[in-house]
Scaffold this active site. Structure first.
Site, PDB file in Angstrom:
ATOM      1  N   HIS A 161      -5.321  21.399  34.289  1.00 27.06           N
ATOM      2  CA  HIS A 161      -5.234  20.320  33.279  1.00 27.06           C
ATOM      3  C   HIS A 161      -6.613  19.707  33.037  1.00 27.06           C
ATOM      4  CE1 HIS A 161      -2.815  17.145  31.141  1.00 27.06           C
ATOM      5  NE2 HIS A 161      -4.055  16.664  31.099  1.00 27.06           N
TER       6      HIS A 161
ATOM      7  N   ASP B 202      -8.229  16.783  34.793  1.00 27.47           N
ATOM      8  CA  ASP B 202      -8.033  15.988  33.576  1.00 27.47           C
ATOM      9  C   ASP B 202      -9.355  15.679  32.869  1.00 27.47           C
ATOM     10  OD1 ASP B 202      -6.485  14.883  31.612  1.00 27.47           O
ATOM     11  OD2 ASP B 202      -5.910  13.100  32.718  1.00 27.47           O
TER      12      ASP B 202
ATOM     13  N   HIS C 206       1.713  16.403  28.233  1.00 29.67           N
ATOM     14  CA  HIS C 206       1.475  15.125  28.880  1.00 29.67           C
ATOM     15  C   HIS C 206       2.822  14.420  28.840  1.00 29.67           C
ATOM     16  CE1 HIS C 206      -2.654  16.147  27.996  1.00 29.67           C
ATOM     17  NE2 HIS C 206      -3.098  15.074  28.623  1.00 29.67           N
TER      18      HIS C 206
ATOM     19  N   HIS D 171      -9.599  18.343  29.681  1.00 29.32           N
ATOM     20  CA  HIS D 171      -9.876  18.040  28.258  1.00 29.32           C
ATOM     21  C   HIS D 171     -11.322  18.418  27.961  1.00 29.32           C
ATOM     22  CE1 HIS D 171      -6.129  15.807  27.371  1.00 29.32           C
ATOM     23  NE2 HIS D 171      -6.147  15.679  28.689  1.00 29.32           N
TER      24      HIS D 171
ATOM     25  N   GLU E  31       3.113   9.592  31.160  1.00 26.91           N
ATOM     26  CA  GLU E  31       1.892   9.101  31.819  1.00 26.91           C
ATOM     27  C   GLU E  31       1.841   7.595  31.615  1.00 26.91           C
ATOM     28  OE1 GLU E  31      -1.858  10.620  30.462  1.00 26.91           O
ATOM     29  OE2 GLU E  31      -2.934   9.860  32.212  1.00 26.91           O
TER      30      GLU E  31
ATOM     31  N   GLN F 199      -2.824  14.378  20.475  1.00 29.30           N
ATOM     32  CA  GLN F 199      -3.208  13.169  21.229  1.00 29.30           C
ATOM     33  C   GLN F 199      -2.636  11.884  20.624  1.00 29.30           C
ATOM     34  OE1 GLN F 199      -6.018  12.304  24.034  1.00 29.30           O
ATOM     35  NE2 GLN F 199      -4.311  10.885  23.800  1.00 29.30           N
TER      36      GLN F 199
HETATM   37 ZN   LIG Z   1      -4.689  15.008  30.025  1.00 27.78          ZN
END
Ligand SMILES: [Zn+2]
Length: 430
Positions: free
Chosen positions: A57, A309, A210, A59, A213, A152
């Site tokens: 995971h 992440d 996701h 970005h 979270e 996102q």
């Molecule tokens: Zn993430």
């Protein structure tokens, strides 16, 4: 005649004094005492040889952008998302590619050779997708990059996301993403999970969302994700990332949820570094840790991979590209401190994410790709404790990165002349 022979290694399963022979980019033999000749020999001297680290995971479209256009003052997930929204319209493809390539250099130096990265598809210009498709191709000789189409700003909350996500998948993005807890309502969140699972089923793709979270115990989209996984026949191909609301959920509800996730063959991808930083921000004291229930997921037989992440981006001002940092944090945050626990957490940054990504030829068995990392540590527990130097990073049988062993020279009257940090574990404990 082999191309490369590594002599006297310790393997993650505890076997010692193993020789690994490599020919044509693949592992030919793993056994003690190989006597055949090789063009190159590496003496492992009892150090740990592991298959590469895998980050399930990440970005990569945002990495190394810390401070652009400004810092995250509150430190929250929501300010991070807002900040990324300010930066995104100013991105150029060249800048995305350059930052990602620089990050991959760092990753390789840490023995990280496969990354699943979410790619934001909220801006219909899809500069991020274009950039990371180029990066995926350019790094392929040394790093397997898997892309997730990630809305996102919300699949329904952002007007253009639905069409842009489809276009990203048409362009060659590998996995379907989502963010149900960020949609406008619980109902929109539920509907987004269903729609995204349908898209994945129709296209024959994996899913990685996701999911929940948040510290809100009523954020239960993971339940919907498990149900839709079964409904669309996606068992074994779906991962829920973060799952932090589970920390705050009622125990009775969790006792129903975990078997549902197991039935769906779902994987869980917690991200201990970032979630120790982001969760519990609205608490006074006691302050919740916010990390999902890793030991309970494992006890249920649910595969758990630990992701990184973020590295130096709007959400996280830390990060090193080292998956052992992630495992190190997980040991503390989950209180999984036994040697057996650490072995499990080591697997969570190597073999388990490799399975979740569906990597071909991953491992240290004969026939696997000759991809491996030699660490200045004696076993997996020591690797997590020390986060040691990567002495050799090997891809397809060739050394692509090396770091000399750490050894500090001491000038102390009556004391030894140096310190090797890998020689400190008391014998009684190993
Ligand atoms: Zn993430």
């Amino acid at each position: 005649m082999f191309d490369l022979l590594i002599r006297g290694a310790t393997l993650p399963d505890g076997r010692t004094n193993q020789d690994i022979a490599i020919r044509d980019g693949r592992i030919a033999e793993v056994t003690p005492g190989i006597t055949a000749e090789a063009r190159e020999v590496i003496e492992a001297a009892g150090h740990l040889l592991t298959p590469p680290f895998v980050d399930a995971h990440f970005h990569m479209d945002a990495t190394l952008s810390l401070g652009l256009p400004r810092m995250n003052v509150s430190g929250t997930l929501l300010e991070g998302i807002a900040l990324w929204g300010e930066l995104r319209p100013t991105l150029t493809c060249e800048a995305v590619v350059e930052r990602a390539l620089r990050y991959c250099d760092l990753a390789v130096s840490k023995g990280l050779m496969a990354v699943r990265t979410h790619v934001d598809v909220s801006d219909p210009a899809l500069v991020t997708v274009e950039g990371l498709l180029e990066v995926r191709e350019r790094v392929a000789p040394y790093l397997d990059l898997q892309l997730v189409a990630f809305p996102q700003d919300g699949f329904y909350r952002c007007r253009e996301a639905e069409a842009a996500l489809s276009r990203a998948l048409d362009m060659g993005v590998d996995v379907v993403g989502g963010i149900p807890h960020f949609e406008r309502t619980m109902e929109d969140g539920r509907a987004s999970v269903e729609a995204l699972c349908r898209i994945a089923a129709e296209r024959g793709l994996r899913v990685d969302m996701h999911c929940d979270e948040t510290d809100d115990p009523l954020s239960r989209h993971v339940e919907t994700l498990a149900a839709q996984t079964v409904r669309f026949g996606l068992q074994g191909r779906v991962a829920g990332s973060h799952l932090t609301s589970m920390h705050s959920m009622d125990n009775y509800y969790v006792s129903k949820l975990l078997p549902l996730m197991a039935e769906a063959g779902m994987a869980a991808i917690p991200n201990p570094l970032i979630n120790m930083m982001l969760q519990g921000r609205h608490d006074s004291y006691p302050k919740r840790r916010g990390l999902t229930r890793i030991p309970e997921l494992l006890a249920q037989g649910i595969p758990v991979a630990l992701g990184q992440d973020c590295v130096l981006d709007p959400w996280y001002s830390m990060g090193t590209g080292d998956l052992l940092d992630v495992a190190h944090m997980a040991v503390h945050a989950t209180q999984m401190g036994s040697a057996a626990d650490k072995r499990v957490l080591f697997d969570a940054v190597t073999t388990v994410p490799a399975r979740i990504l569906g990597l071909e030829g991953y491992g240290l068995e004969p026939g696997c790709h000759a991809d491996m990392v030699l660490l200045q540590a004696r076993d997996t527990a020591e690797a997590i404790r020390l986060r040691p130097n990567r002495l050799k990073v090997i891809r397809r049988g060739k050394v692509i990165a090396e770091t000399p062993p750490e050894r500090t020279r001491l000038s102390l009257e009556g004391r030894p002349g140096g310190v090797d940090p890998a020689e400190y574990m008391p014998r009684a404990a190993s």
